[in-house]
Design a protein around this motif. Sequence first.
Motif, mmCIF file in Angstrom:
data_model
loop_
_atom_site.group_PDB
_atom_site.id
_atom_site.type_symbol
_atom_site.label_atom_id
_atom_site.label_comp_id
_atom_site.label_asym_id
_atom_site.label_seq_id
_atom_site.Cartn_x
_atom_site.Cartn_y
_atom_site.Cartn_z
ATOM 1 N N VAL A 360 1.095 -1.494 -0.143
ATOM 2 C CA VAL A 360 0.390 -0.072 0.145
ATOM 3 C C VAL A 360 1.023 1.034 -0.168
ATOM 4 O O VAL A 360 1.821 1.590 1.239
ATOM 5 N N CYS A 361 0.803 1.726 -1.056
ATOM 6 C CA CYS A 361 1.735 3.202 -0.927
ATOM 7 C C CYS A 361 0.909 3.805 -2.496
ATOM 8 O O CYS A 361 0.558 3.592 -3.140
ATOM 9 N N GLU A 362 1.545 5.293 -2.435
ATOM 10 C CA GLU A 362 1.328 6.115 -3.652
ATOM 11 C C GLU A 362 2.548 5.819 -4.268
ATOM 12 O O GLU A 362 2.357 6.274 -5.480
ATOM 13 N N ALA A 363 3.785 6.157 -3.833
ATOM 14 C CA ALA A 363 5.278 5.341 -4.456
ATOM 15 C C ALA A 363 5.504 5.317 -3.820
ATOM 16 O O ALA A 363 5.746 5.033 -2.459
ATOM 17 N N GLU A 396 -6.318 5.462 -1.885
ATOM 18 C CA GLU A 396 -7.083 7.169 -2.040
ATOM 19 C C GLU A 396 -6.581 8.357 -1.612
ATOM 20 O O GLU A 396 -7.630 8.944 -1.149
ATOM 21 N N ARG A 397 -5.111 8.905 -1.552
ATOM 22 C CA ARG A 397 -4.218 9.643 -0.165
ATOM 23 C C ARG A 397 -5.316 9.666 0.867
ATOM 24 O O ARG A 397 -4.618 11.083 1.274
ATOM 25 N N LEU A 398 -5.390 9.082 0.872
ATOM 26 C CA LEU A 398 -6.091 8.429 3.067
ATOM 27 C C LEU A 398 -4.871 8.179 3.637
ATOM 28 O O LEU A 398 -4.814 7.355 3.413
ATOM 29 N N GLY A 399 -5.359 8.698 4.450
ATOM 30 C CA GLY A 399 -4.120 8.217 5.914
ATOM 31 C C GLY A 399 -2.229 9.034 5.614
ATOM 32 O O GLY A 399 -2.456 9.655 4.680
ATOM 33 N N PHE A 400 -1.628 7.880 6.466
ATOM 34 C CA PHE A 400 -0.048 8.655 5.787
ATOM 35 C C PHE A 400 0.201 7.844 4.704
ATOM 36 O O PHE A 400 0.781 8.594 4.287
ATOM 37 N N THR A 401 -0.018 6.541 4.349
ATOM 38 C CA THR A 401 0.287 6.430 2.934
ATOM 39 C C THR A 401 -0.122 6.512 2.014
ATOM 40 O O THR A 401 1.019 7.579 1.122
ATOM 41 N N GLY A 402 -2.146 7.906 1.787
ATOM 42 C CA GLY A 402 -2.519 8.876 1.020
ATOM 43 C C GLY A 402 -0.691 10.098 1.033
ATOM 44 O O GLY A 402 -1.845 10.634 -0.219
ATOM 45 N N ARG A 403 -0.702 10.045 2.266
ATOM 46 C CA ARG A 403 0.332 11.383 2.316
ATOM 47 C C ARG A 403 1.754 11.540 1.701
ATOM 48 O O ARG A 403 2.281 12.456 1.849
ATOM 49 N N LYS A 404 1.720 10.322 1.309
ATOM 50 C CA LYS A 404 3.497 9.475 0.827
ATOM 51 C C LYS A 404 4.090 9.759 2.640
ATOM 52 O O LYS A 404 5.227 10.371 1.935
ATOM 53 N N GLU A 405 3.599 9.113 3.540
ATOM 54 C CA GLU A 405 4.511 9.378 4.558
ATOM 55 C C GLU A 405 5.374 8.046 4.625
ATOM 56 O O GLU A 405 6.398 8.172 5.532
ATOM 57 N N GLY A 406 4.631 7.067 3.931
ATOM 58 C CA GLY A 406 5.452 6.088 3.937
ATOM 59 C C GLY A 406 5.053 4.643 3.653
ATOM 60 O O GLY A 406 4.086 4.948 2.298
ATOM 61 N N ILE A 407 5.082 3.559 3.508
ATOM 62 C CA ILE A 407 4.552 2.533 2.955
ATOM 63 C C ILE A 407 4.559 1.202 4.491
ATOM 64 O O ILE A 407 4.623 1.257 5.333
ATOM 65 N N ALA A 408 2.890 0.353 4.094
ATOM 66 C CA ALA A 408 2.093 -0.184 3.854
ATOM 67 C C ALA A 408 2.332 -1.788 3.905
ATOM 68 O O ALA A 408 2.149 -1.279 2.474
ATOM 69 N N CYS A 409 2.102 -2.601 4.017
ATOM 70 C CA CYS A 409 2.378 -3.807 3.602
ATOM 71 C C CYS A 409 1.047 -5.331 4.034
ATOM 72 O O CYS A 409 1.727 -4.714 5.420
ATOM 73 N N LEU A 410 0.717 -5.419 3.308
ATOM 74 C CA LEU A 410 -0.539 -6.808 3.806
ATOM 75 C C LEU A 410 0.165 -8.058 3.117
ATOM 76 O O LEU A 410 0.263 -7.968 2.006
ATOM 77 N N ALA A 411 0.626 -9.330 3.876
ATOM 78 C CA ALA A 411 0.597 -10.140 3.685
ATOM 79 C C ALA A 411 0.097 -11.674 4.390
ATOM 80 O O ALA A 411 -0.512 -11.214 5.745
ATOM 81 N N CYS A 412 -0.349 -12.864 3.488
ATOM 82 C CA CYS A 412 -0.876 -13.742 4.007
ATOM 83 C C CYS A 412 0.225 -15.060 3.477
ATOM 84 O O CYS A 412 0.793 -15.223 2.423
ATOM 85 N N ALA A 413 0.449 -16.178 4.811
ATOM 86 C CA ALA A 413 1.613 -16.791 4.411
ATOM 87 C C ALA A 413 0.172 -18.288 4.427
ATOM 88 O O ALA A 413 -0.319 -18.823 5.767
ATOM 89 N N THR A 414 0.115 -19.062 3.436
ATOM 90 C CA THR A 414 -0.497 -20.150 3.574
ATOM 91 C C THR A 414 0.762 -21.492 3.830
ATOM 92 O O THR A 414 2.108 -21.859 2.663
#
Length: 422
Positions: A360-363, A396-414
Amino acid sequence: MTKHVAALIVAAGRGTRLARTSKDLPKQYRDLGGKPILARTLEAFLTHRGIAKAMVVIHPDDLRLYETVITSLPAAIHRHLEPPVFGGETRQASVANGLKALQRTAPDFVLIHDAARPMVSAEVIANAISTLKTGAPACLAAVPVFDTLKRIAPENPGHMQTVDRTNLWAAQTPQGFAFPQILDAHEAAKTAGRLDFTDDTGLAEWAGHAVTLTLGAPDNFKITTADDLDRAEMILARETQIMTAPLPTTLQRPTLASLPDVRMGQGYDVHAFEDGDAVILGGIPVAHSKKLKGHSDADVVLHALTDAIFGALADGDIGSHFPPSDPQWKGAASDQFLIYALQRLSARGGRLAHADVTIVCEAPKIGPVRDTLRASIAKICDLPIGRVSVKATTSERLGFTGRKEGIACLACATIRLPFDDE
């Protein structure tokens, strides 16, 4: 009808930039992790199920060195190896000699590869073969250019210009071709007095053939200097690294079908930006105007995936195994965290079946490097690339990722475990 794919390994160079003294061996015969570089390169192709034959172009002075390498290879793969051919004064001439000698094997396609790229993966080779078999006359393994590029203006040596990296790729080998076309192109270039081509796709383009890019890999670099050799040694050490987790007692890895306990874990991680010129994602640098801030290398993707595996194992989280307060993890490469989690899984008789991450990031833009990320994660996890998914979205430019302040990542492992796992 089955298409016959041959590999032509170019090993006729002298490798003078790696030599420290006049007595040093040519680089393709230097030791890398207990084997000559050329032996590792040959094994990569001769053990690949898509390669029917391989031939090596060598320097006339290196015949005895070459024979020593061949005797070190497993006997089972010798039958796929054609006798060597001597190279010429230039790489172009050496390849031409090899192509002429390969005519007797009547290949449909040929992959031309530098002997000094021993870290080539089966996936990179398969990408080239698949592209040729779908009808492309030529293909080139390459990786996106991540580093900022500068050009010095000839008219003003003190002035530099920044080069736009968009659509720039760094060429690697193998370079693949329909065999008759590349042989004809080499002969036409020689007739025309064009003896200055430094790679075969450049010659193919001159002859009017379209070249298709296929995905290379960051580890598929050419060993040219002593630093390159050290880097290759480090990669091999990483791949064979034994960490503190107990190892499984069985010698053979269980099949997925034999592991009926299917579990899923989820992971989430976030890191803020700070000043820099690249972010580390999935074990590779991705060019950006910032870097990620963290105690380790701040690889938000590998951190989330590591936590997902720990979650599926009900085995704590990444912070409990690698506390950020511990100075030994300062600046650490995050692949070792993921390898540790995988070894915890292996010690319980289990295997990773599938990995799915969402960035999750804008850039920076993930699309251009998505498959490079997948290949990197697949290599670390010892998974086929078809069992690794990488997706990206914005907020959608919401929150800290939307303000280009950082990157988030979600992961699933089977993961899959035996039912008697305690």
